[in-house]
Design an enzyme around this catalytic site. Structure first.
Site, mmCIF file in Angstrom:
data_model
loop_
_atom_site.group_PDB
_atom_site.id
_atom_site.type_symbol
_atom_site.label_atom_id
_atom_site.label_comp_id
_atom_site.label_asym_id
_atom_site.label_seq_id
_atom_site.Cartn_x
_atom_site.Cartn_y
_atom_site.Cartn_z
ATOM 1 N N GLU A 1 -3.371 6.686 -11.474
ATOM 2 C CA GLU A 1 -3.889 6.283 -10.154
ATOM 3 C C GLU A 1 -5.411 6.385 -10.093
ATOM 4 O O GLU A 1 -5.977 7.461 -10.242
ATOM 5 C CB GLU A 1 -3.269 7.190 -9.082
ATOM 6 N N LYS B 1 -9.277 5.630 -8.139
ATOM 7 C CA LYS B 1 -9.829 5.938 -6.828
ATOM 8 C C LYS B 1 -11.282 5.498 -6.789
ATOM 9 O O LYS B 1 -11.949 5.423 -7.819
ATOM 10 C CB LYS B 1 -9.692 7.446 -6.627
ATOM 11 N N ASP C 1 -6.254 9.255 4.531
ATOM 12 C CA ASP C 1 -4.824 9.571 4.392
ATOM 13 C C ASP C 1 -4.124 9.775 5.730
ATOM 14 O O ASP C 1 -3.337 10.704 5.886
ATOM 15 C CB ASP C 1 -4.633 10.802 3.486
ATOM 16 N N ASP D 1 1.736 8.133 0.631
ATOM 17 C CA ASP D 1 0.705 9.141 0.390
ATOM 18 C C ASP D 1 -0.177 9.296 1.622
ATOM 19 O O ASP D 1 -1.139 8.557 1.797
ATOM 20 C CB ASP D 1 -0.138 8.762 -0.837
ATOM 21 N N HIS E 1 -7.747 3.756 -1.593
ATOM 22 C CA HIS E 1 -8.661 4.001 -2.700
ATOM 23 C C HIS E 1 -9.568 2.836 -3.069
ATOM 24 O O HIS E 1 -9.971 2.700 -4.220
ATOM 25 C CB HIS E 1 -7.862 4.435 -3.932
ATOM 26 N N ASP F 1 -11.125 7.312 2.767
ATOM 27 C CA ASP F 1 -9.783 7.636 2.271
ATOM 28 C C ASP F 1 -9.205 8.815 3.046
ATOM 29 O O ASP F 1 -9.034 9.904 2.525
ATOM 30 C CB ASP F 1 -9.919 7.975 0.774
ATOM 31 N N TRP G 1 -3.017 11.647 -11.238
ATOM 32 C CA TRP G 1 -4.279 11.440 -10.530
ATOM 33 C C TRP G 1 -5.159 12.663 -10.778
ATOM 34 O O TRP G 1 -4.687 13.793 -10.701
ATOM 35 C CB TRP G 1 -4.064 11.270 -9.024
ATOM 36 N N ASP H 1 -3.343 2.930 -4.655
ATOM 37 C CA ASP H 1 -3.248 3.656 -3.389
ATOM 38 C C ASP H 1 -4.056 2.876 -2.353
ATOM 39 O O ASP H 1 -5.224 2.536 -2.590
ATOM 40 C CB ASP H 1 -3.808 5.074 -3.586
ATOM 41 N N HIS I 1 1.017 3.380 -3.457
ATOM 42 C CA HIS I 1 0.962 4.491 -2.504
ATOM 43 C C HIS I 1 0.589 3.897 -1.162
ATOM 44 O O HIS I 1 -0.559 3.485 -0.964
ATOM 45 C CB HIS I 1 -0.122 5.507 -2.906
HETATM 46 C C1 RNT Z 1 -5.595 11.478 -4.139
HETATM 47 C C2 RNT Z 1 -4.453 10.615 -4.544
HETATM 48 C C3 RNT Z 1 -3.202 11.350 -4.908
HETATM 49 C C4 RNT Z 1 -2.933 12.524 -4.000
HETATM 50 C C5 RNT Z 1 -1.712 13.282 -4.381
HETATM 51 C C6 RNT Z 1 -1.587 14.575 -3.661
HETATM 52 O O1 RNT Z 1 -6.648 10.763 -3.664
HETATM 53 O O2 RNT Z 1 -4.189 9.677 -3.556
HETATM 54 O O3 RNT Z 1 -2.140 10.478 -4.943
HETATM 55 O O4 RNT Z 1 -2.901 12.183 -2.660
HETATM 56 O O5 RNT Z 1 -1.686 13.418 -5.736
HETATM 57 ZN ZN ZN Z 2 -2.381 8.403 -3.788
#
Ligand code: RNT
Ligand code: ZN
Length: 433
Positions: free
Chosen positions: A241, A243, A311, A341, A277, A309, A199, A274, A301
């Protein structure tokens, strides 16, 4: 033994759990679902725990000077953060002791251990991760890996692999190659595969005049990384990955989902989805069947976006449930790698891990308990109303009795009773940091 009550719920005896499971088993069997088989399968599916919740995505590099570098930000200042790799492994070991089922640890490159030596990202080797490998053997878990294309002076412009400066691009290409050698080395040491997820933070805050150039450079940079074969065997399984946007890349992200879906398909790489994302109204669950028409494997993820986003810690909510219902309905668990994640620095980090990982495992079990066959038959017969009603009824089947049985089988506490153990750990270990 009679059951007891604690602040965090009532602890049942084994025979109470077994008895309740017997009733639940019948309820599921009446809809053609084998709850025992679902438990066994749910326990076997590996969930890869991200190492970066333990220290708020800081990493443990030995640096000449304090380095700031954008891309990822954890908010909160709850005490007890892991300050080094020993503390991180200690926290993850504690976490693993409270979780049912198979797990892995997902390492980021900047969690390397190089002692007093300053080793830049392009020079990292598997030896810098040997303590993790030894620990993984003791814990009997697999390891996954990620190159770290952020938090570095050469990432400060907001561009890495797609940078217009060839020297900066080349540095990150060498880091990408190094990460693949490390992943393969880990795989060999553990006699396993190691999923290596790429990523990058590259993007622009406001309307770039050239949206194509960085993407073309990115494709070329990845080709240079993935065409390297020296010291890289089949143990390294590369994923990419995408986003939608990030901090300081609100308008334009070079590695968007479209870019990576096409890249992964044309280069036979794993596509990583993810859950944070995408546009908030997009359904990640719906994307799985679309991508699996063409892609061999997906990496998921699990995350929880709140308005963006963000998290947040994964919870047992519709979004996560629907992802695993979808995978179960397609019988596609062998086509997905499940990883976590999220990072929340405002709460006890072991609680964050255990909550998010248990929620993900619950969603896997929930998916496997879905009366898919019956629902699909009703649909095929044109009985859409009956299908809808049965889907609704399935939501309130005695799921918790099956989950408790899964916990009993795995030898871990049910409900929230594990919180007592984390509080002890906090008093003994975390509060001393
Ligand atoms: C970032 C991505 C990625 C990170 C990690 C730390 O937006 O989701 O996966 O969270 O690489
Ligand atoms: Zn991620």
């Amino acid at each position: 033994m009679p059951s007891t009550r604690s602040y965090y719920g009532s602890s049942q005896t084994d025979s109470q759990i077994e008895q309740q499971f017997e009733y639940a088993k019948e309820a599921y069997a009446a809809l053609g679902v084998d709850a025992e088989a679902a438990i066994n399968q749910a326990l076997e599916i590996p969930i890869s725990l991200h190492c970066w919740q333990a220290d708020d995505v800081g990493g443990f590099e030995t640096k000449e000077e304090a380095i700031e570098g954008g891309g990822i930000m954890a908010t909160g200042n709850y005490p007890g953060r892991a300050r080094n790799a020993d503390e991180l492994r200690q926290d993850i070991s504690k976490t693993l002791s409270l979780l049912p089922g198979e797990h892995r640890l997902n390492l980021h490159a900047f969690y390397c251990e190089t002692g007093d030596q300053v080793v830049d990202r392009d020079a990292l080797e598997v030896s810098h991760f040997s303590n993790y490998i030894d620990w993984a053997k003791e814990e009997k878990i697999g390891l996954d890996f990620n190159p770290t294309y952020f938090a570095h002076p050469k990432a400060n412009d907001g561009y890495t692999l797609s940078h217009s400066d060839k020297i900066i691009r080349e540095f990150w290409i060498q880091h990408g190659i190094a990460s693949r050698r490390i992943a393969d080395g880990i795989a060999q040491a553990l006699d396993d595969v190691c999923v290596n997820n790429h990523w990058i933070p590259d993007g622009h805050k406001d309307h770039p005049a050239d949206r194509a150039g960085p993407r073309q450079r990115l494709a070329e940079a990845y080709d240079a990384i993935f065409n390297e074969t020296h010291g890289i065997g089949p143990g390294c399984v590369d994923a990419v990955e995408g986003k939608l946007f990030g901090l300081a890349s609100e308008d334009y992200v070079v590695g968007s989902n479209d870019f990576y879906a096409d890249y992964a398909l044309s280069r036979d790489k794993v596509l990583c989805l993810d859950m944070g994302h995408f546009h908030p109204t997009e359904s990640i669950a719906d994307k799985i069947s679309a991508h699996l028409c063409f892609h061999k494997k997906l990496l998921i993820h699990t995350s929880r976006p709140i308005r963006w986003d963000s998290d947040h810690v994964v919870l047992f909510n519709d979004d996560v449930r629907n992802v695993f219902i979808e995978i179960a309905r397609q019988k596609a668990f062998d086509k997905v790698y499940v990883a976590l994640d999220f990072f929340d620095a405002s709460i006890n980090r072991v609680i964050a891990y255990v909550t998010g990982t248990r929620a993900s495992r619950q969603a896997i079990l929930y998916g496997l308990l879905d009366p898919s066959q019956r629902l699909q038959s009703l649909e095929a017969e044109g009985k859409s109303g009956q299908k809808l009603a049965l889907m609704e009824a399935a939501k309130t089947l005695p799921f918790n009795a099956v989950w408790d049985m899964l916990c009993l089988k795995a030898g871990v506490l049910t409900g929230a009773l594990w919180l007592d153990k984390v509080e002890d750990y906090e008093a003994e270990v975390l509060s001393a940091r």
